[in-house]
Write a protein that holds these residues in place. Structure first.
Motif, PDB file in Angstrom:
ATOM      1  N   GLN A 474     -55.019 -23.802  22.083  1.00  0.00           N
ATOM      2  CA  GLN A 474     -54.565 -23.392  23.422  1.00  0.00           C
ATOM      3  C   GLN A 474     -53.686 -24.488  24.028  1.00  0.00           C
ATOM      4  OE1 GLN A 474     -57.152 -21.007  26.028  1.00  0.00           O
ATOM      5  NE2 GLN A 474     -57.090 -22.711  27.460  1.00  0.00           N
ATOM      6  N   PHE A 475     -52.543 -24.068  24.583  1.00  0.00           N
ATOM      7  CA  PHE A 475     -51.593 -25.000  25.190  1.00  0.00           C
ATOM      8  C   PHE A 475     -51.257 -24.525  26.605  1.00  0.00           C
ATOM      9  CE2 PHE A 475     -50.848 -24.685  20.657  1.00  0.00           C
ATOM     10  CZ  PHE A 475     -50.779 -26.001  20.232  1.00  0.00           C
ATOM     11  N   ARG A 476     -51.290 -25.436  27.548  1.00  0.00           N
ATOM     12  CA  ARG A 476     -50.717 -25.113  28.843  1.00  0.00           C
ATOM     13  C   ARG A 476     -49.211 -24.989  28.668  1.00  0.00           C
ATOM     14  NH1 ARG A 476     -53.524 -24.933  33.310  1.00  0.00           N
ATOM     15  NH2 ARG A 476     -51.597 -25.152  34.507  1.00  0.00           N
ATOM     16  N   LYS A 477     -48.585 -24.125  29.445  1.00  0.00           N
ATOM     17  CA  LYS A 477     -47.171 -23.820  29.223  1.00  0.00           C
ATOM     18  C   LYS A 477     -46.295 -25.063  29.301  1.00  0.00           C
ATOM     19  CE  LYS A 477     -46.387 -22.509  34.077  1.00  0.00           C
ATOM     20  NZ  LYS A 477     -46.004 -21.404  34.981  1.00  0.00           N
ATOM     21  N   GLU A 478     -46.645 -26.023  30.190  1.00  0.00           N
ATOM     22  CA  GLU A 478     -45.814 -27.213  30.324  1.00  0.00           C
ATOM     23  C   GLU A 478     -45.936 -28.158  29.126  1.00  0.00           C
ATOM     24  OE1 GLU A 478     -49.507 -27.693  32.967  1.00  0.00           O
ATOM     25  OE2 GLU A 478     -47.983 -26.163  32.545  1.00  0.00           O
ATOM     26  N   ALA A 479     -46.956 -27.965  28.286  1.00  0.00           N
ATOM     27  CA  ALA A 479     -47.086 -28.799  27.086  1.00  0.00           C
ATOM     28  C   ALA A 479     -46.057 -28.424  26.026  1.00  0.00           C
ATOM     29  CB  ALA A 479     -48.487 -28.669  26.503  1.00  0.00           C
ATOM     30  N   LEU A 480     -45.551 -27.179  26.096  1.00  0.00           N
ATOM     31  CA  LEU A 480     -44.618 -26.694  25.086  1.00  0.00           C
ATOM     32  C   LEU A 480     -43.248 -26.322  25.636  1.00  0.00           C
ATOM     33  CD1 LEU A 480     -46.905 -24.243  23.039  1.00  0.00           C
ATOM     34  CD2 LEU A 480     -46.450 -26.650  22.560  1.00  0.00           C
ATOM     35  N   PHE A 481     -43.199 -25.813  26.870  1.00  0.00           N
ATOM     36  CA  PHE A 481     -41.999 -25.114  27.319  1.00  0.00           C
ATOM     37  C   PHE A 481     -41.426 -25.677  28.621  1.00  0.00           C
ATOM     38  CE2 PHE A 481     -44.749 -21.839  25.262  1.00  0.00           C
ATOM     39  CZ  PHE A 481     -43.958 -21.592  24.152  1.00  0.00           C
ATOM     40  N   ASP A 482     -40.131 -25.416  28.779  1.00  0.00           N
ATOM     41  CA  ASP A 482     -39.437 -25.483  30.059  1.00  0.00           C
ATOM     42  C   ASP A 482     -38.987 -24.061  30.396  1.00  0.00           C
ATOM     43  OD1 ASP A 482     -39.590 -28.122  30.755  1.00  0.00           O
ATOM     44  OD2 ASP A 482     -37.745 -28.693  29.717  1.00  0.00           O
ATOM     45  N   ASP A 483     -38.788 -23.808  31.690  1.00  0.00           N
ATOM     46  CA  ASP A 483     -38.234 -22.515  32.121  1.00  0.00           C
ATOM     47  C   ASP A 483     -38.987 -21.352  31.463  1.00  0.00           C
ATOM     48  OD1 ASP A 483     -36.628 -20.768  33.460  1.00  0.00           O
ATOM     49  OD2 ASP A 483     -34.893 -20.999  32.141  1.00  0.00           O
ATOM     50  N   TYR A 484     -40.307 -21.355  31.619  1.00  0.00           N
ATOM     51  CA  TYR A 484     -41.208 -20.371  30.999  1.00  0.00           C
ATOM     52  C   TYR A 484     -41.239 -19.113  31.862  1.00  0.00           C
ATOM     53  CZ  TYR A 484     -45.704 -18.671  29.034  1.00  0.00           C
ATOM     54  OH  TYR A 484     -46.709 -17.941  28.446  1.00  0.00           O
ATOM     55  N   ARG A 485     -40.862 -17.980  31.285  1.00  0.00           N
ATOM     56  CA  ARG A 485     -40.807 -16.720  32.034  1.00  0.00           C
ATOM     57  C   ARG A 485     -41.517 -15.628  31.244  1.00  0.00           C
ATOM     58  NH1 ARG A 485     -34.495 -16.542  34.186  1.00  0.00           N
ATOM     59  NH2 ARG A 485     -34.393 -18.744  34.856  1.00  0.00           N
ATOM     60  N   ILE A 486     -42.439 -14.956  31.899  1.00  0.00           N
ATOM     61  CA  ILE A 486     -43.181 -13.873  31.254  1.00  0.00           C
ATOM     62  C   ILE A 486     -43.496 -12.807  32.286  1.00  0.00           C
ATOM     63  CG2 ILE A 486     -45.418 -15.009  31.623  1.00  0.00           C
ATOM     64  CD1 ILE A 486     -46.328 -13.783  28.947  1.00  0.00           C
ATOM     65  N   SER A 487     -43.398 -11.559  31.874  1.00  0.00           N
ATOM     66  CA  SER A 487     -43.769 -10.462  32.771  1.00  0.00           C
ATOM     67  C   SER A 487     -44.190  -9.265  31.941  1.00  0.00           C
ATOM     68  CB  SER A 487     -42.605 -10.086  33.693  1.00  0.00           C
ATOM     69  OG  SER A 487     -41.529  -9.566  32.947  1.00  0.00           O
ATOM     70  N   SER A 488     -45.204  -8.583  32.404  1.00  0.00           N
ATOM     71  CA  SER A 488     -45.646  -7.333  31.799  1.00  0.00           C
ATOM     72  C   SER A 488     -46.474  -6.584  32.830  1.00  0.00           C
ATOM     73  CB  SER A 488     -46.482  -7.589  30.537  1.00  0.00           C
ATOM     74  OG  SER A 488     -47.782  -8.012  30.882  1.00  0.00           O
ATOM     75  N   GLN A 489     -46.689  -5.311  32.573  1.00  0.00           N
ATOM     76  CA  GLN A 489     -47.495  -4.511  33.489  1.00  0.00           C
ATOM     77  C   GLN A 489     -48.982  -4.763  33.306  1.00  0.00           C
ATOM     78  OE1 GLN A 489     -46.264  -0.437  32.970  1.00  0.00           O
ATOM     79  NE2 GLN A 489     -44.224  -0.789  33.827  1.00  0.00           N
ATOM     80  N   ASN A 490     -49.319  -5.638  32.363  1.00  0.00           N
ATOM     81  CA  ASN A 490     -50.713  -5.983  32.105  1.00  0.00           C
ATOM     82  C   ASN A 490     -50.997  -7.390  32.630  1.00  0.00           C
ATOM     83  OD1 ASN A 490     -53.331  -5.987  31.145  1.00  0.00           O
ATOM     84  ND2 ASN A 490     -52.750  -6.371  29.012  1.00  0.00           N
ATOM     85  N   GLU A 491     -50.773  -7.592  33.916  1.00  0.00           N
ATOM     86  CA  GLU A 491     -51.015  -8.872  34.577  1.00  0.00           C
ATOM     87  C   GLU A 491     -50.298 -10.017  33.871  1.00  0.00           C
ATOM     88  OE1 GLU A 491     -55.220  -9.322  34.751  1.00  0.00           O
ATOM     89  OE2 GLU A 491     -55.503  -7.699  36.194  1.00  0.00           O
ATOM     90  N   ASP A 492     -49.068  -9.760  33.430  1.00  0.00           N
ATOM     91  CA  ASP A 492     -48.233 -10.763  32.765  1.00  0.00           C
ATOM     92  C   ASP A 492     -48.928 -11.346  31.533  1.00  0.00           C
ATOM     93  OD1 ASP A 492     -46.408 -10.325  34.763  1.00  0.00           O
ATOM     94  OD2 ASP A 492     -47.016 -12.064  35.939  1.00  0.00           O
ATOM     95  N   ARG A 493     -49.536 -10.483  30.736  1.00  0.00           N
ATOM     96  CA  ARG A 493     -50.181 -10.908  29.505  1.00  0.00           C
ATOM     97  C   ARG A 493     -49.585 -10.131  28.335  1.00  0.00           C
ATOM     98  NH1 ARG A 493     -56.566 -10.614  30.944  1.00  0.00           N
ATOM     99  NH2 ARG A 493     -55.922  -8.473  31.436  1.00  0.00           N
ATOM    100  N   ILE A 494     -49.201 -10.858  27.280  1.00  0.00           N
ATOM    101  CA  ILE A 494     -48.616 -10.257  26.077  1.00  0.00           C
ATOM    102  C   ILE A 494     -49.295 -10.867  24.861  1.00  0.00           C
ATOM    103  CG2 ILE A 494     -46.504  -9.892  24.742  1.00  0.00           C
ATOM    104  CD1 ILE A 494     -44.907 -10.350  27.306  1.00  0.00           C
ATOM    105  N   ALA A 495     -49.668 -10.029  23.910  1.00  0.00           N
ATOM    106  CA  ALA A 495     -50.303 -10.516  22.681  1.00  0.00           C
ATOM    107  C   ALA A 495     -49.796  -9.708  21.493  1.00  0.00           C
ATOM    108  CB  ALA A 495     -51.822 -10.421  22.783  1.00  0.00           C
ATOM    109  N   PHE A 496     -49.670 -10.370  20.356  1.00  0.00           N
ATOM    110  CA  PHE A 496     -49.225  -9.712  19.132  1.00  0.00           C
ATOM    111  C   PHE A 496     -49.655 -10.579  17.950  1.00  0.00           C
ATOM    112  CE2 PHE A 496     -45.847 -12.076  21.233  1.00  0.00           C
ATOM    113  CZ  PHE A 496     -45.555 -13.057  20.298  1.00  0.00           C
TER     114      PHE A 496
END
Length: 737
Positions: A474-496
């Protein structure tokens, strides 16, 4: 750490007590001489344990020699036998050092040599050759000169085997002047001495010196071997010195040296490099055995000389090909401006599951620049076989253009209107994933879930199917990314689900291309996003996770096929499983040295399949494996305890580990479970993520064995809360609790 060894009944097909007791007779010795596997060695060892003959010198020596020198030998098993000997002689020390060199573990060899020094065991003329033979450049630079001083101290500096080893060691680490200094002091040089020095000059690309040295060797009357000739012919090839190459070839003929595969390949390569394709082809046709190197050299020769159709005919005949073969023929087509054929070959390379290297990828840049917009071209470089077995890539010649030429046949849209994800990987994020976590997670399993939400990116193995080892990174978004953007109709959660090896390959390739070609104000910006594309021969668009390296005038895209994103109900199920997996055991003990644990498990994995693990509130970790023949165990005591802890009773102090563990379980101060040795060893592969420490614990009611890896903020001993990794090993038998 204490080891426990016991034995019981033995199969009747093994050597008898009388045979083992009469080791002076030839027959029992033949038992070892005919031994060709670790399985048989272990059977003989088990019988020796049962009959009390483990202390017999011939038994111990033969076991250690086989394990350290045979290609199927297990050096860790030899070390276990070696450690049980109270006063091993110099022969056994040398044999163990030789074993570590054989398996390319020079650091372990040096550690053993230092232990040998502490016990005042004097090295002999075999110690240093065995030790120095396995040195890497780093170890040679770190320890080489000090060991040379030891050679002088023990008066071994005039022994030719030791001198050859020193020349090799200094050559490996690039100190060629030191190597030559030792070489010049050798009065009676054998052919091995000359070979080591010549190959040393080749290693640092001083090919003229190699040829001069070979000339000096001829003057002394020393007879070269095929190893010598291969080194010299390689120097001629690099220098494109045809005259010298012909002289060496003549020497081969005059001395009636029958070229083996390596020597034949060297001759072919030399004539190809010097432009003598007819001679190279003549030697190639006469070779009774050919490998991929032989074929590739011919293909490369014809391709480099512009005879690309002839090169293609030999390429098509190749029984096997590697990425060098593919690159050679593609390069040939590019040399004669036949870009379409090069592009078609790249597509075939992808479908054949051959991984391109950085140079091959740079060739694709040449193709895309040559096939300017408006020219007819086959469909995109991003196409693969459609099976999703390979990550795909393509290069956009102008990222500012609305419709890049290489993507005209594709349909690019975001995956579902209600699901959007894109971010830029930071330099720290790239390092964490590429060099540490993805290699570790790949050992856990080929396929995993990638779960993205507003604050975290989480890699999950086996949380839904419950089979095998579970791992959660598990990584907090700031540990990996800049300008992190996510959106979905499932409370902004995406899995695959995604193939970890493909993900790692795409990231590594993107980084290498970005590093090589990135320039300008947007250089080294690596974007990752979720997209939907229409693959070749398909009527339905499919989802991909895409890496895009954006430069000033170019962008390279790497597509990784993923599964259809999970539904709302499936994401909820995954989140529930994740929450349940976060529960910590009541008692955790810290194992400070994972390498020590790894070494012990490596020795035990060949003994049996099941591992008993006992953890107590006293800070004890006891692991044990038992078979019908032998029981082996290890105990770590007085470890740091987190959670519930207790003081060990003083009356248990002199008891055996097994007895203490059993009594602790009866008091309710310990739990014991049985897990797969394979799963336990796999969890230790998380060391690739470079954790700073690890904690072991058993869940309530013995539900699973939990391993928690902690990471510190660089340069401190403070826990990095932005990163977490832990494993849950399924329990085969809950034992006692």
């Amino acid at each position: 750490m204490k080891r426990i060894a016991m034995a019981s009944a033995t199969p009747t097909h093994l050597p008898t007590y009388t045979q083992l007791q009469s080791f002076r007779n030839p027959a029992p010795i033949a038992l070892f001489e005919s031994c060709n596997s670790m399985y048989y060695i272990k059977q003989i060892h088990a019988q020796a344990v049962k009959t009390g003959l483990t202390s017999h010198p011939i038994v111990r020596n033969r076991i250690i020699v086989f394990c350290c020198t045979d290609e199927f030998g297990d050096v860790n098993y030899a070390r276990q036998v070696f450690d049980a000997i109270s006063e091993p002689g110099v022969f056994l020390w040398n044999t163990m050092i030789r074993g570590y060199s054989r398996i390319r573990c020079p650091q372990d060899g040096v550690s053993l040599y230092l232990a040998m020094q502490r016990m005042s065991i004097k090295p002999d003329c075999y110690t240093f050759p065995f030790l120095l033979k396995g040195f890497t450049r780093e170890i040679a630079l770190e320890c080489g000169k000090e060991l040379h001083a030891h050679v002088l101290k023990y008066g071994l500096d005039t022994n030719v085997f030791v001198q050859n080893a020193l020349v090799h060691m200094y050559s490996v680490c690039g100190l060629i002047d030191m190597a030559r200094g030792v070489f010049d002091t050798i009065h009676k040089k054998d052919v091995a001495t000359w070979n080591v020095m010549i190959s040393g000059y080749n290693r640092i690309k001083k090919f003229d010196e190699s040829l001069k040295l070979f000339s000096d060797m001829e003057k002394t009357g020393a007879l070269p071997t095929s190893v010598t000739l291969v080194s010299v012919i390689s120097a001629c090839s690099k220098l494109k010195n045809l005259d010298a190459g012909k002289q060496v070839h003549k020497y081969v003929k005059d001395c009636l040296i029958k070229p083996d595969l390596v020597l034949g390949n060297a001759l072919v390569d030399m004539y190809v490099a010097c432009g003598e394709m007819h001679v190279a082809l003549e030697i190639f046709e006469k070779m009774k055995t050919k490998d991929v190197i032989s074929w590739t050299t011919i293909v490369k020769g014809f391709a480099s000389s512009g005879q690309v159709d002839l090169a293609r005919s030999y390429f098509d005949e190749m029984p096997e090909r590697d990425y060098i073969s593919w690159t050679a023929i593609m390069d040939g087509y590019l040399r004669v401006n036949r870009f379409k054929e090069a592009l078609e070959l790249f597509r075939q390379m992808q479908t054949s599951n051959v991984k391109p290297d950085e140079y091959t990828m740079s060739l694709t840049q040449c193709v895309t620049r040559a096939l300017a917009p408006g020219q007819s071209s086959p469909s995109s470089l991003s196409e693969s076989s459609g099976s999703g077995d390979c990550g795909t890539s393509h290069l956009l010649t102008d990222p500012k253009s609305q419709k890049p030429s290489f993507l005209r046949s594709e349909t690019r849209t975001d995956t579902h209107q209600e699901m959007k994800f894109k971010a830029f990987l930071t330099e720290n994020g790239v390092n964490l994933l590429e060099k540490r976590f993805l290699p570790a997670l790949d050992k856990m399993g080929k396929i995993c879930h990638l779960y993205l939400n507003r604050d975290h990116a989480i890699f999950l193995h086996n949380l839904l199917n419950g089979d095998g080892i579970q791992s959660i990174a598990q990584f907090r978004k700031e540990a990996l990314f800049d300008d992190y953007r996510i959106s979905s109709q499932n409370e902004d959660r995406i899995a695959f689900t995604v193939d970890i090896s493909l993900l790692h390959r795409a990231l590594r390739s993107s980084v290498s291309i970005c590093t090589e070609f990135g320039n300008g104000p947007t250089a080294n910006r690596l974007q990752i996003r979720l997209v939907k594309k229409l693959p070749p021969n398909s009527t339905q668009p499919l989802p991909f996770l895409t890496f895009e390296t954006k430069g000033y005038k170019s962008a390279v895209i790497q597509d990784v096929p993923i599964s259809k994103p999970l539904s709302r109900a499936q994401v909820l199920e995954l989140q529930t499983a994740l929450d349940a997996a976060q529960d910590l055991p009541q008692t955790l003990v810290q194992v400070p040295d994972l390498n020590q644990l790894q070494n012990f498990v490596d020795r035990m994995r060949h003994v049996g399949d099941l591992l008993n693990v006992t953890i107590s509130k006293y800070g004890d970790l006891h692991i044990q494996i038992s078979t019908t023949l032998i029981t082996l165990g290890a105990e770590f005591q007085k470890l740091l305890v987190i959670g519930e802890q207790a003081d060990a009773p003083s009356e248990d102090r002199n008891l055996t580990a097994q007895t203490r563990s059993a009594r602790a379980i009866l008091r309710g101060d310990a739990q014991s479970v049985q897990v797969s040795v394979k799963h336990f060893g796999k969890s230790l592969q998380c060391h690739l993520a470079k954790p700073d420490c690890a904690f072991y614990g058993i869940a309530a009611q013995g539900a699973c064995l939990t391993v928690i890896f902690q990471f510190f903020i660089p340069g401190s001993h403070q826990i990095d809360k932005s990163i977490s990794l832990h494993c849950r090993l399924p329990v085969l038998d809950q034992g006692s609790g």
